[in-house]
Design a protein around this motif. Sequence first.
Motif, mmCIF file in Angstrom:
data_model
loop_
_atom_site.group_PDB
_atom_site.id
_atom_site.type_symbol
_atom_site.label_atom_id
_atom_site.label_comp_id
_atom_site.label_asym_id
_atom_site.label_seq_id
_atom_site.Cartn_x
_atom_site.Cartn_y
_atom_site.Cartn_z
ATOM 1 N N UNK A 87 0.835 -1.195 0.000
ATOM 2 C CA UNK A 87 0.000 0.000 0.000
ATOM 3 C C UNK A 87 0.874 1.251 0.000
ATOM 4 N N UNK A 88 0.404 2.274 -0.679
ATOM 5 C CA UNK A 88 1.097 3.562 -0.687
ATOM 6 C C UNK A 88 0.873 4.241 0.660
ATOM 7 N N UNK A 89 1.951 4.597 1.344
ATOM 8 C CA UNK A 89 1.784 5.174 2.676
ATOM 9 C C UNK A 89 1.971 6.690 2.680
ATOM 10 N N UNK A 326 -0.461 9.271 6.367
ATOM 11 C CA UNK A 326 -0.074 9.665 5.025
ATOM 12 C C UNK A 326 -1.153 9.326 4.028
ATOM 13 N N UNK A 327 -1.124 10.002 2.885
ATOM 14 C CA UNK A 327 -2.116 9.754 1.843
ATOM 15 C C UNK A 327 -1.530 10.074 0.484
ATOM 16 N N UNK A 334 -1.793 4.689 8.144
ATOM 17 C CA UNK A 334 -1.568 5.186 9.493
ATOM 18 C C UNK A 334 -0.587 4.252 10.170
ATOM 19 N N UNK A 335 0.451 4.826 10.781
ATOM 20 C CA UNK A 335 1.430 4.060 11.544
ATOM 21 C C UNK A 335 1.521 4.642 12.937
ATOM 22 N N UNK A 347 -2.214 0.522 9.550
ATOM 23 C CA UNK A 347 -3.487 0.455 8.838
ATOM 24 C C UNK A 347 -3.335 1.077 7.456
ATOM 25 N N UNK A 348 -4.068 0.539 6.499
ATOM 26 C CA UNK A 348 -4.021 1.063 5.132
ATOM 27 C C UNK A 348 -5.373 0.851 4.481
#
Length: 371
Positions: A87-89, A326-327, A334-335, A347-348
């Motif tokens: 996933x793109x973080x 991040x988006x 979310x870290x 979470x992604x």
Amino acid sequence: MTTAYRTPWPGSPLRRDDEPAVRHMPRRAGEPEPGHGDDDRGARLEAAVAAADAPDAVFAVSHRGRRMVRTGGTAPPPHRPRDAVRYEIGSATKAFTGLLMADLVERGMLTGGEPAAHLLDPTRPPDPAPVTLAHLITHTAGLPALPPDFYVRALPAWRTNPYARYSGERVVTAFLRGRPRHRPGTRWCYSNFGVAVLGHALAAATETTWQDLVATRLLEPLGLQGTALRPDDVGPDAVGHGRNGAEVPAFDAGGFQAAGAVRATPHDLLTFLEAHLDPSRAPALAPALHAVRTPVLRRGFKHRHVHTIAWFRHPADGGPLYFHGGATLGQQAFLGFRPDTGTAVAAACTRRFRSGDPFVAAAYALLADEQ
């Protein structure tokens, strides 16, 4: 609006990283009581997946070394399990960049006080008030969120891949030709531009490409085989979605790699966070993993907003919690981790929320309510 701040870094910390919190995090109306046990934790994870209301969602928790993952989404199940794709973080990449910076400082390769312009152009005359690496990583360099000419160049691809149109060379050129809006070290203003410049400065200082620097200093020591810095047409990358539900192209960070290029599997993200909880898992990075817990900056009313060089830091019942979100155009992440409870949350999801974000609220609550 920017606010004044104080930072001693490089130098002595504001507070030890194990100091208890000074106040409790309030519980929002309607939130459940903190959970206990695997059954309750699993139920809260499933509730978080449902609350995210995204085509694909993954919520993963590591609690005192025990992992639990729940996946779901409004889209049909993909060919690969949702927790097995990258996933793109987005801006959570800055947690990786901060750790990399800390590692280089702990190893004595840098101090943090080096002028970024000199690293990028050794022929440049000295500046009496230079932008240092420390200013860039703490968002106090006086730079805007993005270069002044970014929007003009990005506009034709604004809804597809705006950052891809702005190369690393342009990032460096914009920095060297411009001037800070404020004297460096006097105001805080979140800046993708600044962290992007930092990435190029670290690469210049080490005479290493950004990709190789991250791979050798972070990914290999941590064993992050499911983490990459660019889209992979044949790799297991999640597909993002826009507000209307349509698929969006894979994110290309262009010259902003240090600010948002990382893409990773949820399990790799948990491994990354578990190393922060227990630095002995990664002996080569242990000093840096301890260093990124140390507060280096306070800002806002009564200096209540606390930052390290890699994380936002909030008080909780037994000690501080650390997090970064991040988006990209079509994905979110979310870290976070809490040393006092031995908890990490990764979470992604494959949708970017613009307002009333249920995804971030659900992920943060998992971390804040854990015991």
